[in-house]
Design an enzyme around this catalytic site. Structure first.
Site, PDB file in Angstrom:
ATOM      1  CG  HIS A   1      -1.797   1.233   1.217  1.00 33.73           C
ATOM      2  ND1 HIS A   1      -2.993   1.607   0.448  1.00 33.73           N
ATOM      3  CD2 HIS A   1      -1.810   2.490   1.848  1.00 33.73           C
ATOM      4  CE1 HIS A   1      -3.419   2.509   0.986  1.00 33.73           C
ATOM      5  NE2 HIS A   1      -3.413   3.350   2.092  1.00 33.73           N
TER       6      HIS A   1
ATOM      7  CD  GLU B   1       4.085   1.822  -4.088  1.00 36.55           C
ATOM      8  OE1 GLU B   1       4.024   0.833  -4.341  1.00 36.55           O
ATOM      9  OE2 GLU B   1       4.050   2.863  -4.117  1.00 36.55           O
TER      10      GLU B   1
END
Ligand code: GRF
Length: 214
Positions: free
Chosen positions: A112, A177
């Site tokens: 996320h 990420e």
């Protein structure tokens, strides 16, 4: 060493999927990407996966006329056919019901683009800027039946700069990420990540997961 057969579920460009595929190319990485599944036939990531010789499949949610459970059963059947042991959601834009989440409890993870539990849901970068936070980042967590919830495996943080726009922030968070997702999958696939209530114990296996740039 037996590498955990991992399915990556995508809906779009698949840059996190590519980061996982690259990490899994190393022979001592504890997971192999054994399947890439998309709910959208036009997901760009499908081409990249195929270029890397990874089996791909599409389960188009639009063909299930809103029957979420039938869609999830089709996904689950394919995961079983491919003898999948772990599932990594990577920009998979479907809200999952307890049907699939419970079937894969402690074996399904998600990334996320925010430091959970702040900024669940969409437009995380816009919201981080409008709330004026000074640190932003990304989180890898086990999937629970609440959206963007579940025990946190790893987070990476970056400073928010005065000059940031949603796009510049998104680009720097995306770099984070791509760094933390392969590390988090490694912790899960190797068995180093252990769920203990709401927390995930990693035995501090990888404190470098706490990334603060620059
Ligand atoms: C990423 O920002 C991820 O955190 C979010 O969706 C985006 C997917 O990007 N869940 P990509 O398809 O991996 O490039």
């Amino acid at each position: 060493m037996s590498r955990k057969r991992t399915a990556v579920l995508i809906s779009g460009r698949g840059s996190n999927m590519s980061a996982l595929i690259s990490a899994a190319q190393s022979p001592d990485y504890p997971a192999e990407v054994a399947l890439v599944l998309s709910n959208r036939p036009d997901a760009k990531g499908l081409e990249r996966a195929a270029e890397n010789g990874i089996p791909t499949t599409v389960v188009d949610h639009k063909l299930f006329s809103g029957d979420r459970q039938a869609f999830e059963k089709a996904v689950d059947d394919i995961l079983k056919e491919h003898r999948i042991e772990l599932v990594a959601l990577a920009g998979f834009m479907r809200i999952l019901t307890p049907y699939l989440v419970d079937a894969w409890a402690n074996r399904m993870i998600n990334i996320h683009p925010a430091l959970l539990p702040s900024f669940k849901g969409l437009e995380t970068h816009e919201r981080a800027l409008s709330e004026g936070v000074k640190l932003h980042g990304a989180t890898v967590h086990y999937v629970s039946s609440e959206m963007d919830d579940g025990p946190i495996i790893m987070q990476g943080a970056i400073p928010v700069l005065d000059t940031d726009t949603p796009d510049t922030l998104a680009a720097r968070v995306l770099e984070v990420e791509h760094r933390i997702y392969p590390k988090a999958l490694e912790l899960v696939a190797s068995g180093q990540a252990k769920v203990s209530g709401a927390r995930v114990e990693t035995g501090d296996a990888d404190a470098s997961g706490m990334l603060i740039f620059p």
